[in-house]
Motif scaffolding. Sequence first.
Motif, PDB file in Angstrom:
ATOM      1  N   LYS A   1       3.093  -1.732   0.085  1.00 52.09           N
ATOM      2  CA  LYS A   1       2.363  -2.173   1.276  1.00 52.09           C
ATOM      3  C   LYS A   1       2.718  -1.313   2.487  1.00 52.09           C
ATOM      4  O   LYS A   1       1.858  -0.998   3.318  1.00 52.09           O
ATOM      5  CB  LYS A   1       2.670  -3.646   1.580  1.00 52.09           C
ATOM      6  CG  LYS A   1       1.925  -4.636   0.711  1.00 52.09           C
ATOM      7  CD  LYS A   1       2.062  -6.038   1.281  1.00 52.09           C
ATOM      8  CE  LYS A   1       1.191  -7.040   0.536  1.00 52.09           C
ATOM      9  NZ  LYS A   1       1.194  -8.374   1.165  1.00 52.09           N
ATOM     10  N   LEU A   2       3.989  -0.950   2.598  1.00 48.29           N
ATOM     11  CA  LEU A   2       4.413  -0.095   3.707  1.00 48.29           C
ATOM     12  C   LEU A   2       3.714   1.263   3.636  1.00 48.29           C
ATOM     13  O   LEU A   2       3.306   1.815   4.668  1.00 48.29           O
ATOM     14  CB  LEU A   2       5.933   0.081   3.684  1.00 48.29           C
ATOM     15  CG  LEU A   2       6.755  -1.144   4.096  1.00 48.29           C
ATOM     16  CD1 LEU A   2       8.214  -0.966   3.683  1.00 48.29           C
ATOM     17  CD2 LEU A   2       6.657  -1.385   5.598  1.00 48.29           C
ATOM     18  N   LYS A   3       3.568   1.789   2.439  1.00 43.82           N
ATOM     19  CA  LYS A   3       2.850   3.052   2.283  1.00 43.82           C
ATOM     20  C   LYS A   3       1.375   2.880   2.664  1.00 43.82           C
ATOM     21  O   LYS A   3       0.789   3.744   3.318  1.00 43.82           O
ATOM     22  CB  LYS A   3       2.989   3.571   0.850  1.00 43.82           C
ATOM     23  CG  LYS A   3       4.384   4.080   0.530  1.00 43.82           C
ATOM     24  CD  LYS A   3       4.412   4.991  -0.694  1.00 43.82           C
ATOM     25  CE  LYS A   3       4.134   4.225  -1.967  1.00 43.82           C
ATOM     26  NZ  LYS A   3       4.315   5.083  -3.166  1.00 43.82           N
ATOM     27  N   PHE A   4       0.805   1.755   2.265  1.00 43.65           N
ATOM     28  CA  PHE A   4      -0.598   1.481   2.595  1.00 43.65           C
ATOM     29  C   PHE A   4      -0.807   1.439   4.104  1.00 43.65           C
ATOM     30  O   PHE A   4      -1.835   1.904   4.617  1.00 43.65           O
ATOM     31  CB  PHE A   4      -1.029   0.140   1.971  1.00 43.65           C
ATOM     32  CG  PHE A   4      -2.403  -0.303   2.359  1.00 43.65           C
ATOM     33  CD1 PHE A   4      -3.524   0.245   1.757  1.00 43.65           C
ATOM     34  CD2 PHE A   4      -2.578  -1.260   3.358  1.00 43.65           C
ATOM     35  CE1 PHE A   4      -4.804  -0.158   2.128  1.00 43.65           C
ATOM     36  CE2 PHE A   4      -3.854  -1.667   3.738  1.00 43.65           C
ATOM     37  CZ  PHE A   4      -4.968  -1.113   3.122  1.00 43.65           C
ATOM     38  N   HIS A   5       0.172   0.888   4.824  1.00 41.48           N
ATOM     39  CA  HIS A   5       0.071   0.786   6.285  1.00 41.48           C
ATOM     40  C   HIS A   5       0.580   2.042   7.001  1.00 41.48           C
ATOM     41  O   HIS A   5       0.726   2.038   8.223  1.00 41.48           O
ATOM     42  CB  HIS A   5       0.841  -0.443   6.781  1.00 41.48           C
ATOM     43  CG  HIS A   5       0.198  -1.751   6.432  1.00 41.48           C
ATOM     44  ND1 HIS A   5      -0.978  -2.171   7.005  1.00 41.48           N
ATOM     45  CD2 HIS A   5       0.568  -2.728   5.554  1.00 41.48           C
ATOM     46  CE1 HIS A   5      -1.306  -3.357   6.509  1.00 41.48           C
ATOM     47  NE2 HIS A   5      -0.396  -3.724   5.628  1.00 41.48           N
TER      48      HIS A   5
ATOM     49  N   ARG B   1      14.101   2.244   4.956  1.00 42.51           N
ATOM     50  CA  ARG B   1      14.034   2.926   6.244  1.00 42.51           C
ATOM     51  C   ARG B   1      12.578   3.274   6.533  1.00 42.51           C
ATOM     52  O   ARG B   1      11.883   3.841   5.686  1.00 42.51           O
ATOM     53  CB  ARG B   1      14.903   4.170   6.224  1.00 42.51           C
ATOM     54  CG  ARG B   1      14.978   4.923   7.539  1.00 42.51           C
ATOM     55  CD  ARG B   1      16.312   5.611   7.680  1.00 42.51           C
ATOM     56  NE  ARG B   1      17.391   4.647   7.857  1.00 42.51           N
ATOM     57  CZ  ARG B   1      18.674   4.954   7.847  1.00 42.51           C
ATOM     58  NH1 ARG B   1      19.055   6.205   7.680  1.00 42.51           N
ATOM     59  NH2 ARG B   1      19.593   4.028   8.018  1.00 42.51           N
ATOM     60  N   VAL B   2      12.122   2.914   7.722  1.00 44.05           N
ATOM     61  CA  VAL B   2      10.726   3.087   8.095  1.00 44.05           C
ATOM     62  C   VAL B   2      10.599   4.275   9.045  1.00 44.05           C
ATOM     63  O   VAL B   2      11.233   4.302  10.100  1.00 44.05           O
ATOM     64  CB  VAL B   2      10.193   1.802   8.767  1.00 44.05           C
ATOM     65  CG1 VAL B   2       8.807   2.032   9.336  1.00 44.05           C
ATOM     66  CG2 VAL B   2      10.172   0.655   7.756  1.00 44.05           C
ATOM     67  N   GLY B   3       9.790   5.242   8.664  1.00 48.07           N
ATOM     68  CA  GLY B   3       9.622   6.431   9.488  1.00 48.07           C
ATOM     69  C   GLY B   3       8.640   6.255  10.624  1.00 48.07           C
ATOM     70  O   GLY B   3       8.750   6.905  11.660  1.00 48.07           O
ATOM     71  N   ASN B   4       7.676   5.360  10.446  1.00 50.57           N
ATOM     72  CA  ASN B   4       6.647   5.124  11.466  1.00 50.57           C
ATOM     73  C   ASN B   4       6.748   3.674  11.921  1.00 50.57           C
ATOM     74  O   ASN B   4       6.120   2.783  11.357  1.00 50.57           O
ATOM     75  CB  ASN B   4       5.261   5.431  10.903  1.00 50.57           C
ATOM     76  CG  ASN B   4       4.172   5.352  11.962  1.00 50.57           C
ATOM     77  OD1 ASN B   4       4.342   4.747  13.018  1.00 50.57           O
ATOM     78  ND2 ASN B   4       3.033   5.969  11.676  1.00 50.57           N
TER      79      ASN B   4
ATOM     80  N   ARG C   1       2.543  -2.869  13.715  1.00 44.26           N
ATOM     81  CA  ARG C   1       1.116  -3.234  13.745  1.00 44.26           C
ATOM     82  C   ARG C   1       0.698  -3.991  12.494  1.00 44.26           C
ATOM     83  O   ARG C   1      -0.298  -4.719  12.501  1.00 44.26           O
ATOM     84  CB  ARG C   1       0.236  -1.978  13.895  1.00 44.26           C
ATOM     85  CG  ARG C   1       0.219  -1.388  15.298  1.00 44.26           C
ATOM     86  CD  ARG C   1      -0.947  -0.417  15.462  1.00 44.26           C
ATOM     87  NE  ARG C   1      -0.934   0.642  14.456  1.00 44.26           N
ATOM     88  CZ  ARG C   1      -0.341   1.808  14.605  1.00 44.26           C
ATOM     89  NH1 ARG C   1       0.313   2.086  15.726  1.00 44.26           N
ATOM     90  NH2 ARG C   1      -0.384   2.724  13.638  1.00 44.26           N
ATOM     91  N   SER C   2       1.433  -3.818  11.414  1.00 46.85           N
ATOM     92  CA  SER C   2       1.099  -4.477  10.151  1.00 46.85           C
ATOM     93  C   SER C   2       1.454  -5.963  10.224  1.00 46.85           C
ATOM     94  O   SER C   2       2.223  -6.383  11.092  1.00 46.85           O
ATOM     95  CB  SER C   2       1.864  -3.822   8.995  1.00 46.85           C
ATOM     96  OG  SER C   2       3.206  -4.298   8.947  1.00 46.85           O
TER      97      SER C   2
ATOM     98  N   LYS D   1       5.264 -10.540  10.691  1.00 46.59           N
ATOM     99  CA  LYS D   1       4.764 -11.870  11.044  1.00 46.59           C
ATOM    100  C   LYS D   1       4.687 -12.774   9.823  1.00 46.59           C
ATOM    101  O   LYS D   1       4.967 -13.981   9.904  1.00 46.59           O
ATOM    102  CB  LYS D   1       3.388 -11.744  11.694  1.00 46.59           C
ATOM    103  CG  LYS D   1       2.813 -13.067  12.172  1.00 46.59           C
ATOM    104  CD  LYS D   1       1.461 -12.854  12.839  1.00 46.59           C
ATOM    105  CE  LYS D   1       0.863 -14.191  13.296  1.00 46.59           C
ATOM    106  NZ  LYS D   1      -0.467 -14.002  13.944  1.00 46.59           N
ATOM    107  N   ASN D   2       4.331 -12.203   8.681  1.00 47.04           N
ATOM    108  CA  ASN D   2       4.190 -12.992   7.448  1.00 47.04           C
ATOM    109  C   ASN D   2       5.518 -13.287   6.770  1.00 47.04           C
ATOM    110  O   ASN D   2       5.551 -13.964   5.739  1.00 47.04           O
ATOM    111  CB  ASN D   2       3.277 -12.269   6.454  1.00 47.04           C
ATOM    112  CG  ASN D   2       1.833 -12.205   6.937  1.00 47.04           C
ATOM    113  OD1 ASN D   2       1.448 -12.910   7.870  1.00 47.04           O
ATOM    114  ND2 ASN D   2       1.033 -11.359   6.310  1.00 47.04           N
ATOM    115  N   GLY D   3       6.608 -12.751   7.295  1.00 43.73           N
ATOM    116  CA  GLY D   3       7.918 -13.011   6.702  1.00 43.73           C
ATOM    117  C   GLY D   3       8.165 -12.257   5.420  1.00 43.73           C
ATOM    118  O   GLY D   3       9.034 -12.638   4.625  1.00 43.73           O
TER     119      GLY D   3
END
Length: 463
Positions: free
Chosen positions: A214-218, A235-238, A244-245, A249-251
């Motif tokens: 999902k992270l890749k999709f976003h 680790r999130v690069g963006n 924004r995803s 919020k959805n936990g």
Amino acid sequence: MINWNTKPIAPPSARRLAYDVLYDVFVKEAYANLTLQKVMKKYSGKKYEPLSKPEKGLLTELVYGVCRRYNHLTWIMGRLSTRPVRKMDSKVRILLAIGLYQLVFLDRIPESAAVNETVEIAKKVTHLGNVKFINAILRSYLRKKIQLHFPQRKGHELQYLSLTLNEPEWLIRRMSAQIGKARTEAVLEEFNKAPALDIHANPIKLPASKLFEKLKFHHAEPELIPFIPDGNGIRVGNGDAFFRSPLLKNGEAYVQSAASMIPAVVMNPSRGDKVLDMCAAPGSKSINIAQLTGNWASIDAWDLYEHKVNLIDHNARTLGIRCIHAEQHDSTVIDESRKGQYDKVLLDAPCSGLGVLGHKPEIRWRRTEDNLKEFPPLQQKLLDAASVYVKPGGVLVYSTCTLNREENEDMIAWFLEKHKDFRRDTFDFAGRHLVEGMITIWPDEFHTDGFFVARLVRRNNDD
């Protein structure tokens, strides 16, 4: 009557917002990260037009940049002004720091914009004399910048390192004595890099592998953190794409430094364990423990303050965690009714925070060497209390987010000397077999916050 045609208000400029945040940080001793988050949230609602991505970027850069480079910037002020920096009005220091930071470190910003915008803010927050002074210092820098040079390392090593590593001299001297000059410089250089955004998967709602997809999709540019098992540390690069995803919020995930995920990994809880987290807010480590047991544990999460207990409850509910029982409790006061009741106890102790100078750069200018003396007595009191709650054969995990030996290795030595019924417990982590039962997470090695974690076990009665 409601006016349905009301237009959102244009937000202040990034520079003005940076001034407001930095004033709170340096004058009111607020935390930069929390104050910045509050401002970002305020200017993303219905009342105001949202900040543009470039404005968000400049705001963040100015706040964290000034916090990190504050001594560098005040050194320049001192070279350009006959007025001692310590006697300057706090508003003047902050505005000069904002203007100088742009002139020294942000090549993409025109010099005229850096000076003029800073002066315009000054006109709104201070008197004309200060406005003229700020304008004069900034323009003096433009004329004299080629002549400004740091002292040479040879003969002025401590001052040179303080200015280049952006840390107080006492901290460099102290760390060098404890861990050597080479490691000290490597660690402090790491603290001056923009910290990564780390998140923890929530396998209660979504397997880590699916979260990664999902992270890749976003377009969040995810990368697995290798020392957190089961793919739960990412680790999130963006960061903009992640926020924004709907994942937060959805936990399905939550923000947590990779280093702070480690105590639960070292604890290695089992399904059915009765666990105590003595200093739990905001609840992330209790949540880690719950996730490692598949939501099948009984976790008491304590904190001294009611609003923090409510925060633990809120975070657990958002993530679908049902086995955490948050409770307001002073952990320095022993609850006799719970003696020997817990299979595992976590004491993530209050500490000097010298391992989180990347995420909280303002701490480096607030701490003094004398401040460090405040923490060991509290940690000793908490460890004494923690020892009471552990069952025979049970585990006590002690952790801090500092790199100060007196709060880490020396604290464990003190505890084991006093509590003969405990011993160090060997554990494996990141491909290492740790026979001493403790590990320091060095920022230059693990590229995360500095942390210390020890695993102790209470001897059985027949040991």
